[in-house]
Every structure is written in C-alpha cells, then in structure tokens.
Design a protein around this motif. Structure first.
Motif, PDB file in Angstrom:
ATOM      1  N   ILE A 137      -6.155   4.911   6.993  1.00  0.00           N
ATOM      2  CA  ILE A 137      -6.796   5.353   5.741  1.00  0.00           C
ATOM      3  C   ILE A 137      -6.962   4.142   4.812  1.00  0.00           C
ATOM      4  CG2 ILE A 137      -6.489   6.839   3.714  1.00  0.00           C
ATOM      5  CD1 ILE A 137      -6.914   8.435   6.286  1.00  0.00           C
ATOM      6  N   PRO A 138      -8.152   3.970   4.221  1.00  0.00           N
ATOM      7  CA  PRO A 138      -8.376   2.810   3.340  1.00  0.00           C
ATOM      8  C   PRO A 138      -7.477   2.840   2.101  1.00  0.00           C
ATOM      9  CG  PRO A 138     -10.461   3.811   3.966  1.00  0.00           C
ATOM     10  CD  PRO A 138      -9.380   4.747   4.419  1.00  0.00           C
ATOM     11  N   SER A 139      -7.186   1.668   1.609  1.00  0.00           N
ATOM     12  CA  SER A 139      -6.328   1.500   0.440  1.00  0.00           C
ATOM     13  C   SER A 139      -6.920   2.163  -0.793  1.00  0.00           C
ATOM     14  CB  SER A 139      -6.141   0.012   0.153  1.00  0.00           C
ATOM     15  OG  SER A 139      -5.637  -0.183  -1.149  1.00  0.00           O
ATOM     16  N   VAL A 187      -7.594  -1.205  -3.426  1.00  0.00           N
ATOM     17  CA  VAL A 187      -8.551  -2.291  -3.185  1.00  0.00           C
ATOM     18  C   VAL A 187      -9.877  -2.140  -3.940  1.00  0.00           C
ATOM     19  CG1 VAL A 187      -9.964  -3.361  -1.364  1.00  0.00           C
ATOM     20  CG2 VAL A 187      -7.505  -3.087  -1.042  1.00  0.00           C
ATOM     21  N   PRO A 188     -10.444  -0.931  -4.028  1.00  0.00           N
ATOM     22  CA  PRO A 188     -11.715  -0.825  -4.772  1.00  0.00           C
ATOM     23  C   PRO A 188     -11.611  -1.289  -6.227  1.00  0.00           C
ATOM     24  CG  PRO A 188     -11.392   1.116  -3.415  1.00  0.00           C
ATOM     25  CD  PRO A 188     -10.107   0.335  -3.366  1.00  0.00           C
ATOM     26  N   ASP A 216      -9.949  -3.614   3.848  1.00  0.00           N
ATOM     27  CA  ASP A 216      -8.743  -3.771   3.018  1.00  0.00           C
ATOM     28  C   ASP A 216      -8.216  -5.198   3.101  1.00  0.00           C
ATOM     29  OD1 ASP A 216      -8.730  -1.230   1.987  1.00  0.00           O
ATOM     30  OD2 ASP A 216      -7.199  -0.459   3.356  1.00  0.00           O
ATOM     31  N   SER A 240      -7.365 -12.047   7.088  1.00  0.00           N
ATOM     32  CA  SER A 240      -8.277 -10.995   6.619  1.00  0.00           C
ATOM     33  C   SER A 240      -9.417 -11.587   5.802  1.00  0.00           C
ATOM     34  CB  SER A 240      -7.516  -9.991   5.751  1.00  0.00           C
ATOM     35  OG  SER A 240      -6.602  -9.267   6.515  1.00  0.00           O
ATOM     36  N   ALA A 251      -1.418  -5.240   8.550  1.00  0.00           N
ATOM     37  CA  ALA A 251      -1.449  -6.206   7.438  1.00  0.00           C
ATOM     38  C   ALA A 251      -0.048  -6.731   7.131  1.00  0.00           C
ATOM     39  CB  ALA A 251      -2.059  -5.558   6.189  1.00  0.00           C
ATOM     40  N   GLN A 304       0.822  -1.212   0.000  1.00  0.00           N
ATOM     41  CA  GLN A 304       0.000   0.000   0.000  1.00  0.00           C
ATOM     42  C   GLN A 304       0.856   1.262   0.000  1.00  0.00           C
ATOM     43  OE1 GLN A 304      -2.965  -0.763  -0.674  1.00  0.00           O
ATOM     44  NE2 GLN A 304      -3.087  -2.853   0.074  1.00  0.00           N
ATOM     45  N   ARG A 352      -3.489   0.589   9.769  1.00  0.00           N
ATOM     46  CA  ARG A 352      -4.177  -0.593   9.236  1.00  0.00           C
ATOM     47  C   ARG A 352      -3.236  -1.424   8.363  1.00  0.00           C
ATOM     48  NH1 ARG A 352      -9.542  -0.295   5.412  1.00  0.00           N
ATOM     49  NH2 ARG A 352     -10.603  -0.224   7.404  1.00  0.00           N
ATOM     50  N   HIS A 353      -2.503  -0.741   7.510  1.00  0.00           N
ATOM     51  CA  HIS A 353      -1.625  -1.474   6.605  1.00  0.00           C
ATOM     52  C   HIS A 353      -0.368  -1.958   7.303  1.00  0.00           C
ATOM     53  CE1 HIS A 353      -3.981   1.002   3.484  1.00  0.00           C
ATOM     54  NE2 HIS A 353      -4.603  -0.107   3.785  1.00  0.00           N
ATOM     55  N   PRO A 394      -7.419  -7.358   0.620  1.00  0.00           N
ATOM     56  CA  PRO A 394      -6.281  -7.688  -0.245  1.00  0.00           C
ATOM     57  C   PRO A 394      -5.016  -6.930   0.147  1.00  0.00           C
ATOM     58  CG  PRO A 394      -8.213  -7.063  -1.550  1.00  0.00           C
ATOM     59  CD  PRO A 394      -8.487  -6.664  -0.124  1.00  0.00           C
ATOM     60  N   GLN A 395      -3.882  -7.493  -0.215  1.00  0.00           N
ATOM     61  CA  GLN A 395      -2.635  -6.721  -0.217  1.00  0.00           C
ATOM     62  C   GLN A 395      -2.284  -6.440  -1.687  1.00  0.00           C
ATOM     63  OE1 GLN A 395       0.437  -8.002   2.552  1.00  0.00           O
ATOM     64  NE2 GLN A 395      -1.088  -8.468   4.100  1.00  0.00           N
ATOM     65  N   TRP A 450     -14.560  -6.710   1.637  1.00  0.00           N
ATOM     66  CA  TRP A 450     -13.138  -6.630   1.238  1.00  0.00           C
ATOM     67  C   TRP A 450     -12.657  -5.173   1.292  1.00  0.00           C
ATOM     68  CZ3 TRP A 450     -13.920 -11.471   1.590  1.00  0.00           C
ATOM     69  CH2 TRP A 450     -13.066 -12.454   1.096  1.00  0.00           C
ATOM     70  N   ILE A 451     -13.516  -4.263   0.825  1.00  0.00           N
ATOM     71  CA  ILE A 451     -13.140  -2.844   0.832  1.00  0.00           C
ATOM     72  C   ILE A 451     -13.136  -2.301   2.261  1.00  0.00           C
ATOM     73  CG2 ILE A 451     -13.925  -0.535   0.151  1.00  0.00           C
ATOM     74  CD1 ILE A 451     -14.901  -1.831  -2.509  1.00  0.00           C
TER      75      ILE A 451
END
Lengths: 772, 152
Positions: A215-217, A220-221, B93, B139, A673, A89, A669-670, B95-96, B89-90
């Motif tokens: 903050i959202p990726s 991903v969308p 997050d 996830s 991950a 990300q 968040r990331h 996915p990576q 999924w959104i």
C-alpha cells in the motif's frame, strides 16, 4: 433521508493533525468541546476515563474502538496513530491494520497523530516494535468496530446481524440492494456496547485487503510538495527562537559568561541560563546558556558572540585514543560470565588449533537529517510542547518530573520526525524548550544546529570485543569465547552502571545461536564519559560485527567456505533458550514461546541470500563475497555483499542480496525500504562513522568531519527477498543494520585477504583501502 | 533593511539582518518551511532551492546579495520536470522520513531540466551533494530514471 437521522457531530479530535497544526487551538475554542479521546460519533463527550471499555485486556493493550477509530458523517475514517512517524511508514502500517479489519475504503482513511498519553499504552517508537506490539490489538479494534457497524445496520433494518455484511465502507443487506454507509451508521454504532474480544471475528488471512500488500505511503504525497509538519516546522503566534551554548563536556558548566556582545546582535532579545544537570544524565538538558532571538539565524549569530569560560567538569579526562587502550586491555582479562555451556576456556587452552581476534567499533552519532528541536508554550501552569519525539508519552512524563507539575497539565504533540534512529526518544531537547519558554514568557522554539546535534548527543557506545576459539582437527569449532567491553546505556540512567545490561548483551552476545559444545559469553567493565544511548540496532552493531567477522576468520583458519562453515555452526533446525545456559536473556521483551530463537529460520535466510547472490560463482579479479546472518528484533536477516577492490584500494559495492524473515509483514514495499535503508545505515557507519573525544569534548563538528554515505558510494544494486511467512510479525526498522558491517568486512577479506577488525574502514576522509 | 526577493515568481519584501542566509528568510520570516535546515555549511543539500533554475544551497546564500534572481522553492517548483519527479516519487514511495526530500527533489529536477536522459553516473554526480540518513539513494536513482521516462 439518513442525513437527518445521522446528524453531523461536533468536532471530533484534539490530536494534532500535522497537515494543519496551527488550526487546532482555535478549532477547540470554537467547538467548546474538550475531547481527549478520538471517539466514535455519538461517544464524543467521552472523557479519558471512559476510554477503558470492554477491550482493555487485549494483548498489546487497549483495543477499544473509540480510542483508535472515528467515523465522520461523510464517511471519513480517522485512525489514530499513537506511534511516531519517522520514515518507517508507521502511519500507513497502523492504518492498514485497522482499515483492513474495519473493511474501510482506503480512500476514506485519514491518520490522526496521537498526543502523548498513557491511555494508548506503549508509545515508545523504537525497538522496531510498532507492528509487533499493535498488530493484534488494532485488528481487534477494527473488527470490533466493524461488528458494531453491522449491528447498527441490522437494528436499522430490523434483521439479524448475520444478514448484514461490511464491505469497503458500507454495510450491505444480504439478498437485497440495500446498503448503509459507515458515515450513516456511525452515530448509531457508537451507542452500542463494545463486544468482548471472544465475540470479535477477525478476518482470515486470505480475506486481508491491505495487510501484506504494498500500500502506498500516506505521507509521501505531502512530502513531495514540501508539506507536512516536522518538529522544526512548528510555528506559534508570538514565538521566538533559541539556540543554546552547551558545555563541551558532559557535566561541565559555565565558569564565566559575558553576553553583552551577543545581545548587541540585531534580533537577539535576551539570554537564559540553564541549570547544570546532576548525575545521572537522564534526559536533562546539559546546561549552558540560551540565546533567544526573533529568528534562528539571529540566535545563531548571537551565540557566536558569547564569551564563555567553561569549567570542564569530571569528564575532561576522556580521550578516545587512551580509552580504546583501556577497553582492549579489559577485553584481554576474564570478565563476568554471562552465559556458559561446557568449559570454553579450558577447551581453548587445551586445543592445538586456536583462533583469536579483537575488534573495535568507535562511538557513533545518530545524525538524523532533522537536528533535534522542540517548541514549547506555557499558559499559566499548563505546558504544551510540539516536538519530533519518538515517545511523546515519556516526554510528557519527563517534563512533569523536571518541572514538578502534573502530567495532566502537559500536552505533548508528536510532529513528523525527520529521521530519528533512537536520538529522538531522548527528549532532553523538549525539556530545554520548556525551560527557556518559561523563563522568556513566550512560545520558544529551540533549534539544535548540526554542530550541536553531533557534539551533544547520546552516542552509540565505543567497544572492544575479543573472540577466542578452539578448532578440532577437521576445523570444526569446539569452543567459543566472546568477551564484550563497552560503556552501558545504563550509565546514562544510573550512577555506577559500568557493565552491559542484560538486554544489551542479548543483542548479539548472549544469544549466539551456534551448536559448538563449549560456549561462553563474558562482559567487562567500562565507565562512561559521554551520554551513551541507543542507536538503530544498538549493541547488535558491535557484537554482530565482531561475531560474524570471527566466524569467517574461523572458516579461513579451517580452510572451509565461510557460508558453509556458518551454516554448520548454526546447525540443525532447533529452538534455543540462552536462559538454560545462565543468560539473563530478555528476547527483545518478547516471550520465547511467542518468538523463539529458531535456527531453522536463521539458516533459511542464510541459504536464501547465498542462493540469490550466486554464492560460489566465479568472480572477476578483485571481487569478493561476504555473508552474515543474524536474528535481531525477533526478525531474521541474511546479507551477502559483493565488493570490488581495484589494485589501488578503491572500493565499490556492485551488489547486495538480502533475505528477511520477519514473520507476517504488513507492508511489503516499506519492508523492502527498511532493508535498503538499514543496510546502507550499517555500511555508512562501518565505512565512515567515528565520533571521538579529546579532553571530554567531541571533536567532530559537522559534515564532513562526521561522514555519511552518499549516493555515488552506495551499492549499485540491492536485492531483497521477503520470506513468505504466517508467523507473528517481527521488527523491520533495525534488523538489516547489524549484518551489513560483517558482510562487508568478510567480502573485503575475500577480495583482498585484508581482515578488517577496527571500524571505521575508511573514516571521514579516506577514499581507498590500505592494502599494505 | 528591507530587501525585495523574487520567490516562486512573486516579489516579496523581507526585513532580515544583513547577511541572513536565504534559508532562514524562507523558513522563519516567510514561513515557507518546505526548505529544510540540515547543516548550515552547504554539505547536506537539505536546503536546496533553485536560483535562476540552478540548484543552490540556501543555507550559505546571503539573502541580500541575490538581486532580482528568480528563487524557486519546493512549494513553487511546478515545471514538467518537477511534476514528473513528484509522480515518480509517489509511484515508488521514494522518500522515507522525507526531511531531505525537498532538497533531493530540487536537485533532481534541475538535473532533468539540463539532462533529460541521465546515465547512472550523471545521476550519482548530480545527486552526490544531497545526504539522506534514511539512505533512500537507490530509490532516488530509480525515481529519477522513472521520471525521465515520464518526460520522454
């Protein structure tokens, strides 16, 4: 009224927009403007040389706003990301840093993937360095742009800049309802002088909107709809597809080839011989012969029909079983001293209580889910490449060197990367594509099949480690000797590079943070017979597995709790400098002033993870806890793993607790991950991962010969705690990986009394621990 | 030889060599690149599509043996379960890098369509054929549970 004044700009970007990779060329033609920098409106005609501005000397490199930020009349804020997006990300993180200081509205942010070019400074997206290298400079770039927007508004209103304040994409005038959008101000702002760094006012931490937030990726969308362009998704008009039959052995070559049957396959167009590389391997193609066809499957089908006899070349004597014996024999002999405190060998030979252990970790493969691939197209003497590369800038340089053309004639577009883990910073596949394309005279996409990817990689080094220790009567470690033996990554780049490089030793061998009075690190010689490369966390993998397994072995010999023993070895909070003890220690290319080795931070994550795990609690029968801590990529991670081993040897992982101190974190968040993914990456390698060679050729062909952890085998739970910190940002992509293997091995020992010293634990087919 | 396939509800003519796997017909002939190539031996799940609603590995499925079966790819997956998976999924997050996620989403969607409230074991069993080297498994587990809640 401002629309007229702030006229729409001509086209602004030449960087590849992965959402519409095919539109760029036509777009450029019609715009008639050749712009190499993503520029502020009003500075659009800036050529490369003009990018050098007032902010070229900022730590990390050029922070000139026009290099990074473009604001459209509609308010869209285009932020150039010069690092490659491979799931960490980085689009989101780089965007957050710039947008925060710019005070942009996150909804207006659009990321432009940078081409490979030296003007961006370092683009090598490995070493967990993207945030560390760019945090300050991108803040400066964003803040400088913000101040220019405020100055433009002040000029418009005829007031002092101090009466104007940027806020979420607008500049407001104090004491009034007047406001101007960034889109309205962009052209005027672009005509202003870029301020000097000393005049750029960075936000204070408590003013951050985006930095430090989940903050959202930004990717991903698209991903959930199958959108976005990975390397393998690139398409060009008139493009053909190729696969390559490569020599099974490095530096082998074709003796004879009959391609008549291959050419008879429907869709196959031709074959292309690739040149045999001369040593060292570098990023050259391996040679062999390409089959070019109208689609990938036809190329694969054609390749199966090639009749080739191979000359096996100089590496045909490489067999993993005998090579292991050589490594282990070397590890039993004194090696080159790489760090020394006191006199560990004498202390050990004079000690009544000693502990000795040897560890082995095999070759490993990156096996990212997107096999390497690249698309190349020549237009006269100009070359354009689209590829899933971690370093598009170096790819450009490598192509220039290989084809002996000017880098100015080469354009390298970095696509999204379907995983990378270090494999995709080695652009041999891009050179292949360019070579075949030149021979064919059409755009060519070279796809590596899974077999190609597994059998022609740049492998993580196979290694042997030997530890010896002297224990005092009370069990304290009084002397520690570690000796590491593995073929160096340097062997891929220089002939005769047969001992570990200083930076390889600096990843868990020459940087041992213990207070034992006698400490020695030694390295032995090993010759490489395959291409050795860096894989997520690199030599930390074997060196940290061995080190923190051995700590638990010493604790066991001393009859002490392994967590307490570990914390005792780390000792009081202090800063360590291995250079004072003879180590040529590069500290992940950071200065020790900026990023010291701080045992206080290391112990703190250890204590935190232990507390999270409930260390010391009564465990069910067959359960055990293991711990490991480590500082890597200037980030501190501690992991506690709980295993459950049933009487028949079936292993499961009920829980993992991980504490991380990476200093300032851009996206929490990331970060989590990366901790989850990095941990399971380490577990997968430790449990299943092994690449072996027979007569110089890799034996594993596809899944499941090469086995990856699957969902049902994954931990049932993994809890991450991020240490709140205002320190400089450290790395996050790799530091969770090294500690996973020793924590797992120590947990298995705690549960069963069985000590794991050789990886993998289960291998490609194993389902149960051998408890015999 | 031209073959007619029904992809995402649309009859589509393709002219690929006999036995060409559906994966390469989608990717190279129809330029539908959402479905990914990972292994060619049905071991990684990156190429998962639905055949009459069931998750299948398009890399080992000859395109000329599919008759008039309904093929659904990530681009065309639009059921309420598919959209619930996407939302989940959104939201987290999941996915990576995202490369395997078309396959993960297609498998997870099929799971929720046949089992709207899967247990941990159901999820592990259904998803075990889909590899993720970024290791987003935890996830994905959470995402499927979240999607199930959204559907309830």
């Amino acid at each position: 009224m401002f629309q007229k004044h702030f006229a729409p700009p001509p086209a602004a970007s030449t960087a590849l927009d992965p959402s519409s990779p095919l539109s760029r060329r036509g777009f450029m033609k019609t715009s008639g403007v050749f712009v190499l920098a993503v520029s502020l409106v009003g500075r659009l005609q800036a050529q490369e040389k003009d990018v050098a501005g007032a902010l070229t000397q900022v730590a990390g490199g050029d922070a000139t706003p026009s290099l990074w930020i473009s604001i459209e009349p509609d308010g869209t804020v285009k932020i150039t990301c010069h690092r490659s997006e491979m799931g960490q990300q980085t689009w989101t993180a780089m965007g957050q840093i710039v947008a925060d200081e710019l005070d942009a509205d996150w909804q207006d942010v659009k990321i432009i993937q940078a081409l490979g070019h030296p003007k961006y400074g370092d683009q090598n997206t490995d070493g967990s360095r993207s945030v560390r290298y760019n945090f300050h400079r991108l803040r400066v770039a964003g803040a400088a742009m913000r101040s220019m927007l405020e100055a433009a508004a002040a000029a418009h209103w005829g007031i002092a800049a101090s009466e104007c304040h940027a806020n979420l994409g607008q500049v407001t005038r104090d004491g009034s309802r007047d406001r101007l959008s960034y889109g309205e101000l962009a052209e005027a702002a672009g005509k202003l002088e870029v301020p000097a760094e000393a005049d750029v006012q960075l936000k204070s931490r408590d003013q951050w909107r985006y930095i430090g937030k989940p903050i959202p990726s930004l990717t991903v969308p698209k991903i959930v709809r199958g959108q976005g362009t990975f390397g393998i998704d690139v398409d060009r008009p008139n493009m053909v597809h190729a696969v390559v039959a490569r020599p099974p052995q490095v530096f082998g070559e074709i003796e004879t080839v009959d391609d008549s049957q291959a050419k008879a396959v429907k869709g196959v167009l031709q074959t292309v011989r690739l040149p045999k590389p001369a040593a060292p391997a570098l990023f050259q193609p391996l040679g062999g012969i390409a089959v070019v066809a109208t689609d990938t499957w036809a190329a694969i089908s054609g390749r199966k029909k090639l009749a080739i006899t191979w000359n096996k070349g100089p590496n045909a004597g490489y067999n993993s079983d005998t090579y292991r014996e050589q490594l282990e024999a070397t590890a039993r002999q004194p090696g080159k001293v790489e760090r020394n405190r006191g006199d560990a060998p004498t202390a050990i030979s004079n000690s009544k209580r000693t502990v000795t252990a040897e560890y082995y970790v095999p070759n490993l493969s990156h096996s990212q889910m997107e096999p390497v691939n690249a698309t190349a197209e020549w237009n006269g003497d100009k070359l354009e490449v689209w590829a899933c590369v971690q370093d598009p800038q170096n790819t450009r340089g490598v192509l220039a060197g290989f084809f002996e053309i000017s880098p100015e004639n080469i354009t390298v577009n970095a696509t999204w990367l379907g995983g990378a883990f270090g494999r995709k910073s080695k652009p041999d596949f891009a050179v292949e594509a360019a070579f075949i394309s030149r021979e064919v005279g059409r755009p060519v996409k070279v796809t590596w099949t899974r077999e190609d990817d597994l059998q022609h990689g740049y492998y993580h080094a196979v290694s042997a480690q030997r530890f010896e220790a002297a224990l005092a009567e009370n069990g304290d470690c009084t002397a520690l000797l570690n000796r590491v033996v593995y073929p160096s990554i340097g062997s891929t780049f220089a002939p005769g590079f047969n001992t570990p490089a200083n930076w390889e030793l600096g990843l868990g061998a020459s940087d041992i943070p213990f207070n034992t009075p006698n400490l020695r690190t030694e390295a032995g010689e090993a010759e490489a017979h395959v291409r050795i490369g860096w894989l997520r966390s690199v030599t930390n993998i074997q060196q940290v597995f061995a080190l923190y397994s051995f700590v638990a072995e010493m604790a066991h010999a001393a009859g002490r709790d392994p967590k307490d023993y570990l914390l005792d070895l780390i000792g009081e909070p202090r800063l360590i400098d291995p250079k004072t003890e003879g180590a040529d220690y590069p500290n992940y290319d950071a200065s020790l002033d900026d990023y010291p080795i701080d045992t206080g931070r290391l112990a703190h994550v250890g204590k935190t993870a232990a507390k999270m795990a409930g260390w010391g609690r009564k465990l069910p029968k067959g359960h055990g806890l293991g711990i490991a801590v480590h500082r890597s990529f200037v980030c501190y991670v501690a992991t506690v793993i709980e295993v459950k081993v049933s009487p028949d040897g079936t292993l499961s992982i009920p829980g993992i607790w991980l504490a991380v101190d990476a200093g300032t974190i851009v996206n929490t968040r990331h970060a989590v991950a990366q901790m989850e993914g990095g941990t399971i990456f380490g577990l997968s390698n430790a449990l299943y991962g092994e690449i072996t060679a027979k007569d110089g050729a890799i034996e594993q062909a596809n899944f499941p010969d090469w086995r990856l952890m699957r969902m049902a085998e994954s931990p049932e739970a993994l809890e991450v705690e991020i240490v709140d910190s205002t320190e400089r940002p450290g790395g996050l992509g790799e530091p969770a990986t090294p500690v996973a293997a020793p924590a797992l091995a120590n947990a298995i020992f705690a549960a069963t009394g069985k000590r794991i010293r050789s990886l993998p634990i289960l291998g490609p087919t194993g389902t149960k621990l051998d408890l015999g | 030889m031209a073959t007619t396939l029904t992809i995402n509800g649309k009859k589509t003519q393709v002219d690929a060599a006999e036995g060409t796997p559906l994966l390469w017909v989608l990717r190279d002939h129809l330029k539908m690149t959402g479905t990914k190539f990972g292994c060619s031996v049905g071991q990684c799940g990156s190429c998962t599509v639905h055949l009459d609603g069931n998750p299948v590995r398009s890399c080992i499925l000859p395109h000329d043996q599919l008759g008039d079966a309904q093929i659904t790819t990530i681009e065309g997956a639009a059921t309420t379960a598919a959209e619930a998976i996407r939302e989940a999924w959104i939201a987290a997050d999941v996915p990576q890098c995202g490369y395997c996620q078309s396959g993960q989403i297609m498998t997870a969607t099929a799971l929720l369509e046949s089992n709207p409230n899967p247990s941990d074991d159901d999820i592990d069993e259904a998803m075990n054929g889909n590899l993720c080297r970024c290791a987003t498994y935890l996830s994905i587990r959470r995402g499927i549970k979240d999607a199930a809640k959204r559907l309830a």
